[in-house]
Design a protein around this motif. Structure first.
Motif, mmCIF file in Angstrom:
data_model
loop_
_atom_site.group_PDB
_atom_site.id
_atom_site.type_symbol
_atom_site.label_atom_id
_atom_site.label_comp_id
_atom_site.label_asym_id
_atom_site.label_seq_id
_atom_site.Cartn_x
_atom_site.Cartn_y
_atom_site.Cartn_z
ATOM 1 N N MET A 228 32.963 47.600 24.009
ATOM 2 C CA MET A 228 31.923 48.050 24.931
ATOM 3 C C MET A 228 30.891 46.953 25.177
ATOM 4 O O MET A 228 30.429 46.753 26.306
ATOM 5 C CB MET A 228 31.237 49.310 24.403
ATOM 6 N N ARG A 229 30.540 46.211 24.154
ATOM 7 C CA ARG A 229 29.568 45.133 24.327
ATOM 8 C C ARG A 229 30.150 43.976 25.142
ATOM 9 O O ARG A 229 29.435 43.339 25.916
ATOM 10 C CB ARG A 229 29.095 44.640 22.962
ATOM 11 N N VAL A 230 31.433 43.700 24.954
ATOM 12 C CA VAL A 230 32.081 42.667 25.767
ATOM 13 C C VAL A 230 32.005 43.043 27.239
ATOM 14 O O VAL A 230 31.653 42.217 28.097
ATOM 15 C CB VAL A 230 33.546 42.472 25.327
ATOM 16 N N ALA A 231 32.324 44.303 27.545
ATOM 17 C CA ALA A 231 32.274 44.764 28.929
ATOM 18 C C ALA A 231 30.851 44.694 29.474
ATOM 19 O O ALA A 231 30.618 44.255 30.612
ATOM 20 C CB ALA A 231 32.807 46.186 29.026
ATOM 21 N N GLU A 232 29.881 45.105 28.666
ATOM 22 C CA GLU A 232 28.490 45.049 29.100
ATOM 23 C C GLU A 232 28.062 43.617 29.399
ATOM 24 O O GLU A 232 27.405 43.344 30.413
ATOM 25 C CB GLU A 232 27.583 45.637 28.013
ATOM 26 N N LEU A 233 28.435 42.691 28.523
ATOM 27 C CA LEU A 233 28.041 41.294 28.684
ATOM 28 C C LEU A 233 28.609 40.705 29.971
ATOM 29 O O LEU A 233 27.906 39.999 30.707
ATOM 30 C CB LEU A 233 28.528 40.482 27.481
ATOM 31 N N LEU A 234 29.872 40.990 30.254
ATOM 32 C CA LEU A 234 30.555 40.347 31.376
ATOM 33 C C LEU A 234 30.385 41.085 32.692
ATOM 34 O O LEU A 234 30.762 40.557 33.746
ATOM 35 C CB LEU A 234 32.043 40.182 31.059
ATOM 36 N N ILE A 235 29.832 42.292 32.645
ATOM 37 C CA ILE A 235 29.617 43.041 33.883
ATOM 38 C C ILE A 235 28.146 43.094 34.251
ATOM 39 O O ILE A 235 27.762 42.735 35.369
ATOM 40 C CB ILE A 235 30.182 44.479 33.766
ATOM 41 N N LEU A 236 27.294 43.510 33.337
ATOM 42 C CA LEU A 236 25.931 43.888 33.684
ATOM 43 C C LEU A 236 24.855 42.890 33.297
ATOM 44 O O LEU A 236 23.740 42.971 33.805
ATOM 45 C CB LEU A 236 25.598 45.251 33.051
ATOM 46 N N ARG A 237 25.135 41.967 32.388
ATOM 47 C CA ARG A 237 24.102 41.016 31.969
ATOM 48 C C ARG A 237 23.835 39.996 33.068
ATOM 49 O O ARG A 237 24.730 39.285 33.519
ATOM 50 C CB ARG A 237 24.519 40.291 30.699
#
Length: 329
Positions: A228-237
């Protein structure tokens, strides 16, 4: 600016970025293929299938080769094959041809740099790459892309030509990030047996390294790597250079400066996509489903690319020829 010149500049930067992205994916695949990542209770897909799926070249590859996947054949197909329009060789060649067509719109340093890159890669053979070291070759491609981008930033007038170069870079980068995250995520997630384990760490770390986000992850989260954190980093950050949010922000700002009354639809599409990522939440992404969410992003990028082509560029290149096929559902 003439549409033909804008077209050449846009695709010049897209091809350079695509060569770098291909080198990134192949380098990580090669390094991970050397690790004993298979365990008795895990049956994972052949890692050499992933670069073909991510770039949409699986069908083209299997049309030319039958039998089981071979690392050597995949590397040949995606590095130096002149008949593959998305190979590193073909991307650098296309970038150089586009640059030559608009030598008056770019600086002498930029043309010398991209021409040197083309002359060097033209002299490469697979045997030479293997003797020199496969990872060393991929590092050379990435450094060549970084150097060209640096020369562009350091020498070019901030006019429309410069903006079309940046637009092509960020359009290609956003497309690549969405595809690699979608394919890698759904390949790795069913295989994870223990979050934080050695296998988990190396595989998710490989995904992050493929988009130069491994160090950023460690600085932001300071914890184990979780899906979930990988997805957050690469999508929303917004502060990660290759994240979808960062790319769409740049695309929107560029189009705000380029669009006039006749081309506001491109600006609107870019603004809508940027707002979705700017105000999105990780929980919303996973509530929709990551694959479905990323396919939606890719559809919007495709629509935006079509609008850019229609309003600004000469339709020399067909979208089907140069845009990778959508990742399988």
């Amino acid at each position: 600016m003439l549409s033909r010149a804008a077209n050449n500049l846009y695709w010049m930067s897209r091809h350079i970025e695509r060569a770098e992205n291909t080198a990134r994916v192949l380098d990580v695949t090669y390094r991970m293929s050397l690790l004993p990542y298979r365990t008795p209770d895990q049956s994972w897909a052949d890692p050499w299938a992933l670069p073909l799926v991510i770039t949409g070249l699986a069908t083209a590859y299997y049309e030319r080769r039958s039998g089981p996947l071979s690392p050597e054949h995949v590397l040949r197909f995606m590095t130096l094959d002149p008949e593959n329009p998305s190979s590193i060789y073909s991307c650098v060649q296309s970038a150089r041809e586009n640059a030559r067509a608009v030598r008056g719109a770019i600086t002498a340093e930029m043309y010398e740099d991209i021409n040197s890159l083309w002359l060097e890669i033209k002299d490469h053979t697979y045997d030479r790459i293997f003797a020199r070291g496969i990872s060393e070759f991929f590092d050379w491609v990435k450094i060549g892309s970084h150097q060209f981008r640096g020369v562009t930033f350091g020498t070019m007038l901030r006019d429309e030509a410069y903006q079309f170069i940046r637009l092509g870079t960020f359009m290609e980068r956003a497309d690549n990030t969405a595809r690699i995250l979608d394919v890698k995520y759904h390949t790795l997630l069913p295989s994870v047996t223990a979050v934080g384990g050695a296998v988990d760490y190396y595989q998710w770390g490989a995904l992050l390294r493929s988009v130069s986000a491994f160090d950023a992850y460690r600085k932001v989260y300071r914890d184990v790597i979780t899906p979930m954190r990988v997805a957050e980093l690469l999508i929303l950050r917004e502060d990660v250079p290759r994240s979808l949010h960062a790319c769409t922000r740049e695309i929107y700002e560029i189009l705000r400066g380029l669009c006039d009354a006749s081309s506001r639809e491109a600006e609107r599409l870019a603004g809508e996509l940027n707002a979705q990522l700017r105000y999105g939440r990780t929980e919303q992404v996973f509530a929709v489903g990551l694959h479905e969410y990323l396919m939606g992003i890719l559809d919007k990028l495709s629509a935006l690319n079509g609008e850019i082509n229609q309003r600004f560029l000469v339709p020399v290149y067909s979208q089907q020829q140069f845009a990778p096929a959508a990742a399988p559902g």
